[in-house]
Design a protein around this motif. Structure first.
Motif, short mmCIF file in Angstrom:
data_model
loop_
_atom_site.label_atom_id
_atom_site.label_comp_id
_atom_site.label_asym_id
_atom_site.label_seq_id
_atom_site.Cartn_x
_atom_site.Cartn_y
_atom_site.Cartn_z
N THR A 247 40.30 37.91 32.59
CA THR A 247 41.05 37.00 33.45
C THR A 247 40.88 37.35 34.92
N MET A 248 41.00 38.62 35.25
CA MET A 248 40.85 39.04 36.64
C MET A 248 39.44 38.81 37.16
N ALA A 249 38.47 38.80 36.25
CA ALA A 249 37.08 38.56 36.65
C ALA A 249 36.80 37.08 36.88
N GLY A 250 37.78 36.23 36.60
CA GLY A 250 37.62 34.80 36.86
C GLY A 250 37.11 34.00 35.67
N ALA A 251 37.35 34.50 34.45
CA ALA A 251 36.93 33.78 33.25
C ALA A 251 38.15 33.44 32.40
N ARG A 318 23.28 33.29 28.58
CA ARG A 318 24.41 33.88 29.32
C ARG A 318 25.12 34.90 28.42
N LEU A 319 24.42 36.01 28.19
CA LEU A 319 24.90 37.08 27.31
C LEU A 319 25.01 38.36 28.15
N LEU A 320 26.22 38.79 28.41
CA LEU A 320 26.45 39.97 29.25
C LEU A 320 26.36 41.25 28.43
N ARG A 321 25.66 42.24 28.98
CA ARG A 321 25.50 43.52 28.31
C ARG A 321 26.43 44.54 28.97
N ILE A 322 27.66 44.53 28.53
CA ILE A 322 28.68 45.44 29.06
C ILE A 322 29.37 46.09 27.87
N THR A 327 35.71 47.79 28.42
CA THR A 327 36.42 46.51 28.47
C THR A 327 37.72 46.54 27.69
N THR A 328 37.70 47.16 26.53
CA THR A 328 38.86 47.11 25.65
C THR A 328 39.80 48.30 25.78
N ILE A 329 39.37 49.33 26.53
CA ILE A 329 40.20 50.50 26.73
C ILE A 329 40.51 50.64 28.21
N GLY A 330 41.78 50.67 28.54
CA GLY A 330 42.16 50.73 29.95
C GLY A 330 41.91 52.07 30.58
N GLY A 331 41.52 52.05 31.85
CA GLY A 331 41.32 53.27 32.60
C GLY A 331 40.92 52.94 34.03
N VAL A 332 40.60 53.96 34.78
CA VAL A 332 40.25 53.77 36.18
C VAL A 332 39.07 52.82 36.33
N ARG A 333 38.09 52.92 35.43
CA ARG A 333 36.90 52.08 35.54
C ARG A 333 37.10 50.65 35.05
N SER A 334 38.28 50.31 34.59
CA SER A 334 38.55 48.92 34.23
C SER A 334 38.31 48.01 35.44
N ALA A 335 38.65 48.52 36.61
CA ALA A 335 38.45 47.73 37.83
C ALA A 335 36.96 47.48 38.07
N ASP A 336 36.11 48.42 37.73
CA ASP A 336 34.67 48.23 37.89
C ASP A 336 34.16 47.18 36.91
N THR A 337 34.73 47.15 35.71
CA THR A 337 34.32 46.15 34.73
C THR A 337 34.71 44.75 35.20
N VAL A 338 35.88 44.64 35.80
CA VAL A 338 36.29 43.36 36.40
C VAL A 338 35.23 42.90 37.39
N ARG A 339 34.83 43.79 38.26
CA ARG A 339 33.87 43.42 39.30
C ARG A 339 32.50 43.10 38.70
N GLU A 340 32.09 43.83 37.68
CA GLU A 340 30.78 43.58 37.07
C GLU A 340 30.73 42.22 36.40
N ILE A 341 31.78 41.88 35.66
CA ILE A 341 31.82 40.56 35.02
C ILE A 341 31.87 39.47 36.09
N ALA A 342 32.70 39.65 37.11
CA ALA A 342 32.82 38.65 38.17
C ALA A 342 31.50 38.44 38.88
#
Length: 352
Positions: A247-251, A318-322, A327-342
């Motif tokens: 959601t935060m990534a805009g999807a 349109r197949l993302l390799r992440i 993605t499914t486990i919260g942590g500091v790098r969750s914010a990076d995953t948001v940015r990568e998807i966005a």
């Protein structure tokens, strides 16, 4: 279903302490009753039961790599004396890799009850709780057994309590609360605040960049958990932290409306949703080459399956390799995953 290997997280701010930081705990500065300055600290579990700390823990066991990595980011990696679900090679940031290899593995999956109780730990950081898909993780020691062993039991609530939460998760506030709480009980609140601030800076930049895109025009998105099985897909529902990331990534998560955190669905449900984007949720295989091979397998499955080969995302590539863990486990790098998807969805708006 194979156990869900969990993993964690990357901050924008530079480390002011090392992964092995945190210093000694020689008791200096304790009050007359043995309470450390800044304590007592009280935290609660998924059902509201409270646990009080009068001083920082000395020996910590984590249920999986997500809690382990959070502790590294907080600078108390030297306090960890064991973990379950250890991080695969290349899973953690490079700065933590050497120290992570030194952490005793108490269980390749869920830690056996006897081994956990005999670990000598005074704190167990648990990311599972009621997660029934964790290979029996919910059948761990009883409260009285933890107490008899001198182990205080706390949860990463953004993951452990997801199935009991109400409403959809559409931001990372729960993850930020986990980091803040771990900071409080380990005496590293200042560091926790830095990490949370770094996360908010990243997600805030994404939010500003896509603010002009109406909600109705944001692309639909399906998280394909390849390792959970292909006979019947496992949907990421609205209470799972991945829904917040998406959601935060805009999807728009096509299964945001299902109840709970994860739920088995049918391929006919995926076809009916016909997502604009599909994330190939592959769990870390231990090397970049092995991960790429797994991503290839997941993509080939979708291209060859009669039900999915005609999906918009598959036809248009349109197949993302992440990875799943990020993605499914919260942590500091969750914010990076948001940015990568966005960035993938809005390359002109969100830069790497």
């Amino acid at each position: 279903m194979r156990p869900r290997v969990l993993c964690g997280v990357l901050a924008a701010v530079a480390l002011s302490v090392t992964a092995c930081g945190g210093g000694g705990d020689d008791g200096a500065g304790d009050t007359a009753d043995g309470t450390r300055p800044g304590f007592p600290v009280t935290v609660s579990d998924c059902e509201g039961k409270k646990t009080t700390f009068h001083r920082p823990p000395e020996k910590i066991v984590t249920s999986n790599a997500s809690g382990l990595e959070m502790l590294f980011w907080l600078g108390v990696g030297d306090k960890v004396v064991g973990t379950g679900f250890p991080p695969g090679e290349g899973t953690l940031p490079a700065r933590f890799a050497d120290r992570a290899e030194e952490v005793p593995v108490l269980g390749r999956t869920v830690i056996a009850k006897e081994r956990l109780l005999g670990s000598g730990a005074d704190l167990y950081v648990d990311a599972f709780s009621s997660m029934k898909n964790m290979g029996g993780a919910a059948e761990g020691p009883r409260a009285e057994e933890f107490q008899a062993a001198g182990i205080k039991h706390v949860y990463l609530r953004s993951t452990a309590c997801a199935g009991r939460s109400t409403g959809k998760r559409e931001d990372l506030s729960g993850v930020e609360e986990d980091i803040t709480e771990l900071g409080r009980l380990t005496g590293t609140s200042e560091r926790a605040a830095e990490l949370v601030s770094g996360m908010r800076k990243k997600t805030g930049a994404v939010r500003s960049a896509i603010a002009g895109v109406p909600a109705s025009e944001r692309p639909t998105y399906f998280f394909f958990d390849y390792d959970a099985g292909t006979k019947q897909p496992l949907a990421v529902c609205g209470r799972q932290v991945a829904n917040a990331v998406i959601t935060m990534a805009g999807a728009r998560n096509v299964f945001a409306g299902c109840d709970g955190d994860f739920k088995p669905v049918g391929w006919e449900d995926v076809v009916a949703a016909n997502p604009d984007w599909i994330q190939l949720g592959v769990r870390n295989r231990g090397s970049e080459r092995a991960n790429e091979e797994a991503f290839d397998e997941a993509a080939d499955f979708l291209r060859g399956h009669p039900a999915t080969k005609g999906l918009t995302a598959v036809r248009e590539g349109r197949l993302l390799r992440i990875g799943s863990e990020r993605t499914t486990i919260g942590g500091v790098r969750s914010a990076d995953t948001v940015r990568e998807i966005a960035h993938a969805l809005y390359p002109d708006r969100v830069k790497r």
